[in-house]
Design an enzyme around this catalytic site. Structure first.
Site, mmCIF file in Angstrom:
data_model
loop_
_atom_site.group_PDB
_atom_site.id
_atom_site.type_symbol
_atom_site.label_atom_id
_atom_site.label_comp_id
_atom_site.label_asym_id
_atom_site.label_seq_id
_atom_site.Cartn_x
_atom_site.Cartn_y
_atom_site.Cartn_z
ATOM 1 C CG HIS A 262 -2.151 0.999 1.180
ATOM 2 N ND1 HIS A 262 -2.262 1.965 2.236
ATOM 3 C CD2 HIS A 262 -3.018 1.003 0.223
ATOM 4 C CE1 HIS A 262 -3.240 2.503 1.860
ATOM 5 N NE2 HIS A 262 -3.884 2.126 0.679
ATOM 6 C CE LYS B 279 -1.216 4.676 -1.449
ATOM 7 N NZ LYS B 279 -2.070 4.316 -0.175
ATOM 8 C CE LYS C 127 -4.267 6.784 2.828
ATOM 9 N NZ LYS C 127 -5.711 6.414 2.983
ATOM 10 C CG HIS D 230 -7.745 8.482 0.266
ATOM 11 N ND1 HIS D 230 -6.481 8.252 0.108
ATOM 12 C CD2 HIS D 230 -8.317 7.148 0.483
ATOM 13 C CE1 HIS D 230 -6.204 7.062 -0.094
ATOM 14 N NE2 HIS D 230 -7.361 6.250 0.356
ATOM 15 C CG ASP E 17 17.735 12.861 -10.825
ATOM 16 O OD1 ASP E 17 17.511 12.001 -11.622
ATOM 17 O OD2 ASP E 17 17.418 14.053 -11.320
ATOM 18 C CG ASP F 103 0.269 16.737 23.186
ATOM 19 O OD1 ASP F 103 -0.988 16.659 23.484
ATOM 20 O OD2 ASP F 103 0.909 15.964 23.884
#
Length: 397
Positions: A143, A145, A317, A315, A150, A322
């Site tokens: 999952h 990404k 995450k 979507h 370079d 704090d």
């Protein structure tokens, strides 16, 4: 009818055996991994149009190599633009490696893959379904990404490649997500993770090739990358929750935390921590909304604040502790990310960059409504049944 029933029972028994022993063998071979504390410069993207524009520009300007891992690349207009760009770079003599999850990117045709290879792209699917544990391997997705250009520019976050991430899915509407671009020390760790995954699926070991690891300068934001492979993510989230002293914010498209994390949240609330959780109103998969409702009810009764995003599909995450520690990455706050998926998160520590993240969080909350106990309670036998199905299937949603 009896034969059909027996057949279904045998399938269920096989799937159970396959999953339990497949996961047991996987955990036996697994060791926790982490990267050192680094210092990099970050930029945050929350909409696909801006991300794709700058990502594609960085790829166009690549001088040596482009390494890309996505969970999903669709078979649509923006995906074709993306793949055409990679083919053009490969034709220029730039090393291009593209690693895609086998099931997540199943829309990619054999003809397209053949074309990519003919244009000089090093291509591989990762996490192919394998014997002897077919059911377990089918559920164990990569999952992550990750993009590295370079060895000097890195990308990580929640966006994949497809028209829906530009807000072109009429059922979902605008797509809200969090994705990071970084320069500085941390890029070497994204490179290491990509080459680790590449080696696992192609047997080509490039981890010790210096050309992919240029000397990098320190940036201003302290951070650490935490890769997880279907294990150990729960402990990362537990440490964040238990370290909170004032407030805790969680943004996730799929909120199915399981027993341990749920208990940690309830303990944090008893300590006086202000807990705010943001989830989407719309769902892009069946039963994920229903699976979260029992957790929402308990948290609302305990005094936590649950918000539902109204302006399209949420979507992102993110976990913010704090206002000083922030976790942004690919992992959802659900059991699939905790126990099945291979993920990578970036934990960032107090810096001016987090002020930008806080502004985005406040913008998200302004586009949301607070849920009451009535909002998360079933109101009909049908809704109760869907919630039951969501609970039963929650491990695999």
């Amino acid at each position: 009818m009896n034969f059909l029933f027996l057949f279904l029972v045998l399938i269920l028994l096989w799937a159970t055996f396959d999953f339990i022993y497949g996961r047991k063998l996987h955990l036996k071979q697994l060791k926790p991994r982490s990267f050192p504390l680094r210092h990099s410069n970050f930029k945050l993207y929350t909409y696909g149009q801006t991300l794709y524009k700058e990502l594609f520009t960085d790829i166009q300007q690549a001088k040596h190599h482009v390494h890309i891992l996505f969970f999903i690349v669709k078979n649509d207009e923006i995906s074709h633009t993306f793949l055409q760009l990679l083919m053009e770079k490969a034709q220029q003599g730039i090393e291009v490696r593209l690693l895609l999850d086998r099931i997540g990117s199943h829309h990619l045709s054999k003809q397209t893959i053949r074309k990519l290879k003919q244009h000089g792209i090093h291509f591989s699917f990762c996490h192919k379904v394998r014997l002897p544990f077919l059911f377990f391997s089918a559920n164990q997705r990569n999952h992550r990404k990750i993009t590295i250009i370079d060895g000097k520019i890195g990308y990580i976050g929640g966006f994949n490649i497809g028209e829906e991430y530009l807000g072109h899915n009429t059922a979902l509407g605008p797509w809200r997500d969090y994705h990071l671009r970084l320069t500085g020390e941390g890029v070497q760790d994204l490179q290491t993770q990509f080459l680790h995954d590449w080696r696992d699926d192609t047997n080509e070991d490039l981890l010790h090739e210096n050309d992919y690891f240029p000397i990098l300068e320190k940036g201003e934001t302290s951070h650490q990358f935490v890769p997880t492979d279907g294990a150990y993510l729960q402990q990362t989230f537990l440490d964040l929750i238990e370290g909170a002293t004032k407030e805790l914010y969680i943004g996730t498209p799929y909120f199915i935390p399981g027993k341990k994390l749920m208990n940690a949240l309830l303990r944090a609330k008893k300590r006086g921590i202000r807990i705010t959780i943001l989830v989407p109103k719309k769902a892009d998969h069946p039963f994920v909304r229903e699976a979260k409702l029992p957790y929402c009810r308990k948290l609302i009764k305990a005094g936590c604040h649950i918000y539902e995003f109204q302006d399209g599909f949420f979507h992102a995450k993110i976990v913010m502790i704090d206002g000083y520690i922030c976790d942004i990455g690919t992992a959802n706050f659900d059991m699939r990310s905790l126990y099945l998926n291979h993920e990578i998160n970036c934990i960032l520590y107090g810096s001016p960059f987090l002020e930008q993240v806080k502004r985005e969080i406040n913008q998200d909350l302004e586009a949301s409504v607070s849920l009451s106990i009535q909002d998360v309670s079933p109101h009909s036998p049908l809704s109760k049944g869907k919630e039951w199905i969501g609970t039963v299937l929650s491990f695999f949603l």
